[in-house]
Design a protein around this motif. Structure first.
Motif: not given
Lengths: 228, 225
Positions: A82-83, A148-149, B158-162, B220-223
């Protein structure tokens, strides 16, 4: 869910909670100010500076509450996606950071007049410094993470941060130290005057009420931001 | 078990073929050791004080070098979407996490051993006396670190700052294990024996279990996301 979101944004319920939250937080803070500055007598040894204590402890309790909200928000987000849960966790991270800063700064002002030093490598000071950097990392992720994540990532970091808190609190106690400076007021001697206790309760309640009200406001701002 | 071995062999083989991670972490560890010994050397400390600051320096170097190295542990997977390939083979995400943790553990443990010897020689600290005990207590510290860092590297990748974001979100969480490592090292260097009665070993084991369980459930949730 959509309907609930809509209600939150502009519905009557949201306005009602706004008003109630503001009234409770505002009157609680006013009452705490009255108790601390008008009712409670000066502490014998430290004098007026000791009055910081009531807000200092309250802010520390609010800081722990924020970690609780971050943890619950994270778990709820992972369960339901949920957002709102993400926004709640994020809001609690930001508000908790502020209250952690208040605890640190008020503690430093108090320490400067009581111990004649701004900072000592002393368990509770170090604990709150570490909680402060954990909040900082959490907020930085929310600021710079991949949009997005972000929901999942911020939930994961929030959960990890919250489970690290007991480890920090526990481990810091065993650091070697020249002297335990921080007063263990409530644990050791108790508060001598009944009005001290009442003021402490009022200060703590005011800080926690203010914290939840700020989290609520931040969630609403977050919802409006998303719509833009 | 066989799939885990295959995954681990794959990671280690990539590492052995291009030696990127090894070069990166050893290079940083050696340079930081040199910088640390200059910083301490110019203070003209007596041997006792030097051996007291030694544990902190070793773990500081470890943190910097290892964080840099782990920050890039998903780069190969992201560039050629190899992670999707592995998951399409039906490998559970938990196994991928476990193999990553073990692979990272091997790499940073190796570099930690080298740092220990090099810094010991540079600062004239007799690490040889309790060397086995030092390595023994390093295992739970580095394992907890690897479990935590492998999970958070997936967040930061995956962030902008790597790579820049990883230290900011990882270092605040490693303080309990860092403190335990430093205190245990100090105990060993002072007495030459394992300080078994101290609170640090149980604390480390708890941290190991907590971070590993959290990692294997959250990865697993992150993946999937």
């Amino acid at each position: 869910m959509e309907k609930f979101k809509e209600t939150l944004r502009k519905g009557a319920l949201a306005a009602w909670v706004d008003g109630l939250g503001f009234a409770v937080a505002f009157s609680a803070v006013l009452f705490a100010l009255y108790m601390v500055f008008m009712v409670v007598p000066n502490e014998r040894v430290m004098g007026p500076v000791q009055r910081i204590f009531y807000f200092h402890v309250g802010a520390a309790v609010a800081c722990y509450c924020s970690f609780g909200v971050v943890l619950l928000g994270g778990i709820y987000y992972l369960a339901t996606r949920s957002a709102i849960a993400h926004l709640v966790g994020r809001a609690a991270g930001e508000v908790g950071f502020i209250f952690c800063s208040i605890t640190l700064v008020s503690g430093m002002i108090w320490g400067h007049s009581a111990w004649n030093t701004w900072f000592r490598w002393e368990p509770r000071l170090v604990t709150f410094l570490l909680l402060w950097v954990i909040f900082l990392g959490f907020n930085l992720l929310n600021e710079f993470g991949d949009e997005e994540r972000l929901g999942v990532q911020s939930a994961v970091l929030g959960i990890l941060g919250a489970i690290t808190v007991p480890l920090v609190v526990y481990s810091i106690q065993f650091l070697p130290q020249s002297a335990q400076l921080h007063p263990q007021v409530v644990g050791n001697r108790g508060l001598k005057d009944a009005s001290f206790e009442a003021a402490l309760a009022a200060g703590t309640f005011a800080m926690v009420a203010l914290q939840f009200f700020l989290v609520w406001l931040r969630v609403r701002i977050g919802l409006l931001e998303k719509e833009r | 078990m066989r799939r885990l071995a295959t995954l681990l062999r794959k990671d280690l083989r990539i590492e052995l073929r291009n030696r990127e991670g090894l070069t990166l972490i050893l290079g940083h560890a050696l340079l930081l050791s040199l910088i640390a010994s200059f910083a301490v050397g110019s203070a003209f400390l007596n041997p006792l004080s030097t051996s007291r600051v030694f544990p902190g320096l070793v773990w500081m170097i470890f943190l910097f070098a290892a964080t840099l190295c782990i920050g890039r542990s998903y780069d190969h997977e992201l560039v050629s979407s190899a992670m999707d390939g592995i998951r399409l083979c039906g490998v559970p995400a938990e196994l991928i996490y476990l193999s990553k943790v073990l692979g990272n553990f091997c790499l940073i443990f190796f570099s930690h051993v080298i740092t220990l010897i090099v810094l010991g020689v540079l600062l004239n600290v007799p690490v040889g006396m309790g060397f086995l005990q030092l390595l023994l207590v390093s295992v739970p510290v580095i394992f907890a670190y690897a479990a935590l860092a492998t999970l958070l590297a997936a967040v930061a990748a995956t962030s902008r700052l790597k790579g820049m974001l990883l230290p900011l979100i990882l270092l605040p969480l490693v303080f309990p294990i860092l403190i335990s490592g430093i205190e245990l090292f100090q105990g060993i260097l002072e007495s030459g024996a394992l300080p078994l009665d101290a609170v640090w070993i149980p604390l480390l084991l708890v941290a190991d279990v907590v971070y590993f369980v959290a990692g294997i459930n959250l990865f697993p949730i992150l993946l999937k996301d």
